[in-house]
Motif scaffolding. Structure first.
Motif, PDB file in Angstrom:
ATOM      1  N   GLY A  91     -11.088  -6.460  -4.526  1.00  0.00           N
ATOM      2  CA  GLY A  91     -10.471  -5.283  -5.126  1.00  0.00           C
ATOM      3  C   GLY A  91      -9.685  -4.476  -4.102  1.00  0.00           C
ATOM      4  O   GLY A  91      -8.564  -4.032  -4.372  1.00  0.00           O
ATOM      5  N   SER A  92     -10.257  -4.307  -2.911  1.00  0.00           N
ATOM      6  CA  SER A  92      -9.556  -3.584  -1.838  1.00  0.00           C
ATOM      7  C   SER A  92      -8.303  -4.331  -1.398  1.00  0.00           C
ATOM      8  O   SER A  92      -7.260  -3.715  -1.148  1.00  0.00           O
ATOM      9  CB  SER A  92     -10.483  -3.388  -0.633  1.00  0.00           C
ATOM     10  N   LEU A  93      -8.411  -5.640  -1.293  1.00  0.00           N
ATOM     11  CA  LEU A  93      -7.260  -6.454  -0.897  1.00  0.00           C
ATOM     12  C   LEU A  93      -6.158  -6.361  -1.954  1.00  0.00           C
ATOM     13  O   LEU A  93      -4.976  -6.208  -1.630  1.00  0.00           O
ATOM     14  CB  LEU A  93      -7.695  -7.903  -0.676  1.00  0.00           C
ATOM     15  N   ILE A  94      -6.539  -6.423  -3.213  1.00  0.00           N
ATOM     16  CA  ILE A  94      -5.547  -6.310  -4.283  1.00  0.00           C
ATOM     17  C   ILE A  94      -4.952  -4.906  -4.310  1.00  0.00           C
ATOM     18  O   ILE A  94      -3.756  -4.740  -4.573  1.00  0.00           O
ATOM     19  CB  ILE A  94      -6.157  -6.738  -5.638  1.00  0.00           C
ATOM     20  N   GLN A 153      -1.075  -4.322  -4.143  1.00  0.00           N
ATOM     21  CA  GLN A 153      -0.383  -3.536  -5.166  1.00  0.00           C
ATOM     22  C   GLN A 153       0.416  -2.403  -4.511  1.00  0.00           C
ATOM     23  O   GLN A 153       1.574  -2.174  -4.873  1.00  0.00           O
ATOM     24  CB  GLN A 153      -1.390  -2.976  -6.171  1.00  0.00           C
ATOM     25  N   THR A 154      -0.161  -1.723  -3.549  1.00  0.00           N
ATOM     26  CA  THR A 154       0.537  -0.647  -2.836  1.00  0.00           C
ATOM     27  C   THR A 154       1.783  -1.182  -2.140  1.00  0.00           C
ATOM     28  O   THR A 154       2.824  -0.511  -2.110  1.00  0.00           O
ATOM     29  CB  THR A 154      -0.409   0.008  -1.806  1.00  0.00           C
ATOM     30  N   ALA A 155       1.706  -2.413  -1.622  1.00  0.00           N
ATOM     31  CA  ALA A 155       2.845  -3.033  -0.939  1.00  0.00           C
ATOM     32  C   ALA A 155       3.873  -3.600  -1.920  1.00  0.00           C
ATOM     33  O   ALA A 155       4.931  -4.066  -1.512  1.00  0.00           O
ATOM     34  CB  ALA A 155       2.352  -4.135  -0.006  1.00  0.00           C
ATOM     35  N   GLY A 156       3.552  -3.581  -3.207  1.00  0.00           N
ATOM     36  CA  GLY A 156       4.495  -4.057  -4.216  1.00  0.00           C
ATOM     37  C   GLY A 156       4.457  -5.548  -4.477  1.00  0.00           C
ATOM     38  O   GLY A 156       5.387  -6.102  -5.071  1.00  0.00           O
ATOM     39  N   PHE A 157       3.359  -6.212  -4.080  1.00  0.00           N
ATOM     40  CA  PHE A 157       3.259  -7.660  -4.248  1.00  0.00           C
ATOM     41  C   PHE A 157       2.610  -8.079  -5.572  1.00  0.00           C
ATOM     42  O   PHE A 157       2.829  -9.186  -6.040  1.00  0.00           O
ATOM     43  CB  PHE A 157       2.485  -8.294  -3.100  1.00  0.00           C
ATOM     44  N   ARG A 196      -5.695  -7.860 -15.474  1.00  0.00           N
ATOM     45  CA  ARG A 196      -5.108  -9.132 -15.058  1.00  0.00           C
ATOM     46  C   ARG A 196      -4.165  -8.866 -13.901  1.00  0.00           C
ATOM     47  O   ARG A 196      -3.488  -7.854 -13.871  1.00  0.00           O
ATOM     48  CB  ARG A 196      -4.383  -9.793 -16.224  1.00  0.00           C
ATOM     49  N   VAL A 197      -4.120  -9.820 -12.965  1.00  0.00           N
ATOM     50  CA  VAL A 197      -3.312  -9.646 -11.756  1.00  0.00           C
ATOM     51  C   VAL A 197      -2.113 -10.583 -11.822  1.00  0.00           C
ATOM     52  O   VAL A 197      -2.277 -11.800 -11.995  1.00  0.00           O
ATOM     53  CB  VAL A 197      -4.137  -9.908 -10.483  1.00  0.00           C
ATOM     54  N   PHE A 198      -0.930  -9.997 -11.669  1.00  0.00           N
ATOM     55  CA  PHE A 198       0.326 -10.744 -11.737  1.00  0.00           C
ATOM     56  C   PHE A 198       1.132 -10.524 -10.464  1.00  0.00           C
ATOM     57  O   PHE A 198       1.122  -9.431  -9.895  1.00  0.00           O
ATOM     58  CB  PHE A 198       1.168 -10.277 -12.936  1.00  0.00           C
ATOM     59  N   LEU A 199       1.852 -11.568 -10.053  1.00  0.00           N
ATOM     60  CA  LEU A 199       2.761 -11.450  -8.912  1.00  0.00           C
ATOM     61  C   LEU A 199       4.015 -10.695  -9.321  1.00  0.00           C
ATOM     62  O   LEU A 199       4.460 -10.779 -10.462  1.00  0.00           O
ATOM     63  CB  LEU A 199       3.195 -12.831  -8.412  1.00  0.00           C
ATOM     64  N   THR A 200       4.591 -10.016  -8.346  1.00  0.00           N
ATOM     65  CA  THR A 200       5.900  -9.392  -8.547  1.00  0.00           C
ATOM     66  C   THR A 200       6.963 -10.318  -7.952  1.00  0.00           C
ATOM     67  O   THR A 200       6.641 -11.301  -7.258  1.00  0.00           O
ATOM     68  CB  THR A 200       5.976  -8.034  -7.832  1.00  0.00           C
ATOM     69  N   ASP A 201       8.219  -9.998  -8.193  1.00  0.00           N
ATOM     70  CA  ASP A 201       9.311 -10.772  -7.595  1.00  0.00           C
ATOM     71  C   ASP A 201       9.242 -10.700  -6.069  1.00  0.00           C
ATOM     72  O   ASP A 201       9.551 -11.672  -5.381  1.00  0.00           O
ATOM     73  CB  ASP A 201      10.668 -10.268  -8.095  1.00  0.00           C
ATOM     74  N   LYS A 202       8.828  -9.540  -5.539  1.00  0.00           N
ATOM     75  CA  LYS A 202       8.686  -9.382  -4.093  1.00  0.00           C
ATOM     76  C   LYS A 202       7.672 -10.394  -3.535  1.00  0.00           C
ATOM     77  O   LYS A 202       7.888 -10.993  -2.481  1.00  0.00           O
ATOM     78  CB  LYS A 202       8.256  -7.955  -3.761  1.00  0.00           C
ATOM     79  N   ALA A 203       6.588 -10.608  -4.265  1.00  0.00           N
ATOM     80  CA  ALA A 203       5.573 -11.572  -3.827  1.00  0.00           C
ATOM     81  C   ALA A 203       6.115 -12.992  -3.881  1.00  0.00           C
ATOM     82  O   ALA A 203       5.881 -13.787  -2.967  1.00  0.00           O
ATOM     83  CB  ALA A 203       4.328 -11.462  -4.696  1.00  0.00           C
TER      84      ALA A 203
END
Length: 151
Positions: free
Chosen positions: A61-64, A68-72, A86-93
């Protein structure tokens, strides 16, 4: 033979060196590991992601949170159960995963330098068999699938 010590030392050194390789990209190996896994399983619930990665829910959870703060990544409530995230990637990731691919390839080439292909194949088969034996022990049996890990 000191398989356990060698495997542990090699794994630790690989982690330290790979973190150093990734530092110029502004990401850690742990973050990359999670992003790479999500890229193959985009949209998994966070709790299942923790189970699949064999990571503690709080640590993951801390890693996510940091990702998330980094926009990934984005956490999106599940359509059927809003308590589930649910956890999804961003275009940045997706872009950083592409950027890391040549770094990963170069790093692997460096650590495998001077090792004949036949030795690498035997090592892969041996490690795969050891992994299957450990999985069997974890499951409480002694059997394996007899595969060589090279499929």
């Amino acid at each position: 033979m000191r398989f356990g010590s060698l495997i542990h030392d090699m794994s630790r050194l690989r982690r330290v060196c790979f973190d150093r390789e990734l530092a110029p990209l502004g990401i850690t190996r742990s973050q990359w590991w999670v992003l790479a896994f999500i890229s193959r399983n985009d949209g998994l619930p966070q709790t299942r992601l923790a189970n699949e990665l064999d990571a503690g829910k709080v640590a993951l959870g801390s890693l996510i949170d940091r990702l998330q703060t980094a926009g990934f990544v984005e956490r999106i409530p599940d359509a059927k159960d809003r308590r589930v995230k649910r956890v999804f990637l961003t275009d940045k990731a997706r872009q950083i995963i592409k950027d890391i691919a040549p770094v990963n390839d170069s790093f692997n080439a460096k650590i495998l330098a001077g090792i004949p292909r036949e030795d690498l194949e035997l090592t892969a088969r041996t490690l795969y068999r050891m992994k299957q034996n450990l999985i069997a022990l974890t499951n409480g049996d002694e059997g394996d699938d007899g595969g060589d890990g090279l499929d």
